[in-house]
Design an enzyme around this catalytic site. Sequence first.
Site: not given
Ligand code: UD1
Length: 415
Positions: A116, A396, A121, A22-23, A92, A304, A326, A123-124
């Site tokens: 989720c 999903r 989460r 999926k990812n 997402r 996960d 995380i 996106i900065d």
């Molecule tokens: C992806 C996976 C999810 C998995 C996660 C960690 C997908 C669609 N989802 O989520 O299944 O659990 O990786 O392996 O691939 N963060 C920030 N700022 C940002 C981006 C992230 O602070 O701009 C923080 C997030 O809030 C979180 C951590 O970094 O606490 C990890 O996030 P990230 O690695 O980006 O996970 P996702 O890509 O959302």
Amino acid sequence: MHIVKIKGGKTLSGEIVVSGAKNSIVGLMPAAVLCDEDVNIYNVPHLSDVDNLIDILEYLNVGVESKEDYMKIIPTNLCNKPIHSEFSKKLRASYYFMGALLGKYGHVEISFPGGCVIGARPIDLHLKGFKALGATITENGDTMIIDADELIGTNIYLDFASVGATINLMLAAVKAKGKTVIENAAKEPEIVNIATFLNSMGANISGAGTNKIKIEGVEYLSSCFHEVIPDRIEAGTFIIMGAALGDHLKVSNLIPEHVYSLTEKLREMGVPLEIGPDYVIVSKPEKYNPVDVQTLVYPGFVTDHQQLIASLMVLANGTSSIEETIYENRFQNLYELSKMGARIKVEGKKAYIYGPTKLTGTTVMATDLRAGAGLVIAGLMATGETEIQNADYILRGYENIVEKLSNIGAELELI
Ligand code: UD1
């Protein structure tokens, strides 16, 4: 709303085949729009997240042809329209259109993504990276307008090795002018899969899978054939089910290295495992040892998988613990698990699970995708009937879950 009903206590045996990740596919589909010709993808899983991405692609006038596990994406007539929240909130990964459309057209208008609720989460890191490449970002309510006359390769250091930010910046940099270096990049296998996809179109990306990814911008990307890697989270789900109820359950079509952090932890719990080149055979042990788990970025213990192994920890002879490093809010499954009889204490980022306990079926709620999957594991383990409400979350990320589990001896239905 879908409901999953499970009659627990059945032995699981035979073979269960892992689907495409999926990812990975949720990154590959937006990445496909960067291509200047058609792309062909194999081993595509049938998931609601994939359907939602097809809706976005079709809205953007991108052709999508699918048959079984094959998908052709035709981005040649793409119309770069604003992606409103009705599309972006559904998952997402809609945010990968930021990097892809910015990379191709120097302009994207998109509402904040959904996904989720397992923490803030933000996106900065994505936005900081786009700015470093030369983009300007205007926020208007929950809509972002990202523009760049020209994207210019640069050095980007990620404060955290975010999977999403690494992929999005890779997408934005593929056609940028000159060389981009992403330092402290995430190393997850899905990132490697997406980099391989882009390289087979003619991109110039090296270092994916390490913490330093180098991208030399190119002007044109051409047609390619690509295969989605097996889903390591789904593989882990089935392996944990086998650890709870398996009699030589064969989980096949997986890459053992991708689930190593889990299989090593299960060995520590006393679970008998036979690991082959692309499969794991797993059986239920006589008794389970308690273990401590700390989630980390890849190749550490997968966040996960934490929500899944929590259900198994209930069976251990003693206290197990989980430290979630995380996400801030990824223990909601534990409150549901306690409704089934589990003895659990949550203290901030740490949870303690006191075993052994016998779970009893009851009505519970899937609060997110992996929480739902953890409850499916618990329902299979429990005596009596478990009803999981809000099961749409589960759909999903799990292809044909009812059929797959029924084939190995589980008794469940989707209503
Ligand atoms: C992806 C996976 C999810 C998995 C996660 C960690 C997908 C669609 N989802 O989520 O299944 O659990 O990786 O392996 O691939 N963060 C920030 N700022 C940002 C981006 C992230 O602070 O701009 C923080 C997030 O809030 C979180 C951590 O970094 O606490 C990890 O996030 P990230 O690695 O980006 O996970 P996702 O890509 O959302």
